[in-house]
Design a protein around this motif. Structure first.
Motif: not given
Length: 244
Positions: A233-241
């Protein structure tokens, strides 16, 4: 043989006298949570410093989350001892992130380490009533985040509460304070990382689904699965942003 010149010691600032004295009193139990500190004049006379230096010390303690100040008279006026460690930690982290001495990437990595550890360490059986209440509250936060009319700032505020609340299930007050401070330290980055309502709507839909999966893993007592979902979850949002 010539001796090295000694490095001159830096004189202590006057306000540090007050800070050191209050720390000593807290350690010794002479001052407790909820106690009111002596007034400016008394502290100035006690330590032989100016009232301006005393005010500097009180401002620092206020910024650190050690006291709460208010005007007026009575037991809740002046400087009252509290304990909100996340306030001071987050303020410091925010400034160092802004100065680019601490990277957002490192903050995110630290969050992952803390949250995954907390998820795997959560013991829902040690205090079942407290754990059940926390998970119920987390569920209420999810319902609030699911509201379609919720604006982005409100979503981020609820999101922060959700993560800190789940981390508290590990029963470690230091981890909880650090988690809250890490979340607060990148609030601006999180809120500014996604530009445009259309992009945010798509991202929010994924975040909501991820949150529900994380919550379900906690409810089922599956700490390892919860930890893995948190990391993703955290890695996905960081990568997406960063992609946008």
């Amino acid at each position: 043989m010539t001796s090295k010149p000694s490095t001159p010691s830096v004189p202590a600032r006057a306000y540090e006298t007050v800070l050191n004295s209050i720390e000593a009193d807290l350690r010794a139990g002479r001052i407790k949570l909820g106690d009111q500190l002596p007034g400016e004049r008394t502290l100035a006379e006690t330590h032989g410093i100016s009232r301006a230096s005393v005010r500097d010390a009180i401002r620092i303690l206020d910024a650190m989350g050690v006291v709460r100040t208010s005007t007026g008279s009575g037991p809740n006026s002046g400087a009252v001892v509290i304990s909100e460690p996340a306030i001071g930690l987050s303020a410091t982290l925010r400034l160092h992130v802004a100065s680019r001495q601490l990277s957002v990437e490192d903050i995110v990595e630290s969050r992952i380490l803390l949250e995954t550890w907390a998820a795997e360490s959560a013991d829902l059986t040690s205090d079942p009533q407290r754990s059940a209440a926390a998970l119920e509250h987390a569920g209420e936060l999810l319902k609030a985040m699911d509201a379609p009319e919720l604006d982005r700032e409100e979503f981020h505020a609820l999101d922060a509460q959700f993560h800190v609340l789940l981390s508290s299930l590990a029963g470690n007050a230091v981890i909880e304070a650090m988690m809250e401070s890490l979340r607060l330290s990148i609030t601006d980055y999180v809120s500014e990382s996604v530009q445009g309502d259309e992009a945010w709507d798509d991202i929010a839909a994924v975040l909501r689904a991820q949150h529900h999966g994380i919550h379900e893993a906690f409810v089922d007592g599956e700490g390892k699965r919860a930890a893995q979902l948190l990391r993703e979850h955290i890695e996905w949002f960081y990568a997406e942003s960063h992609r946008i």
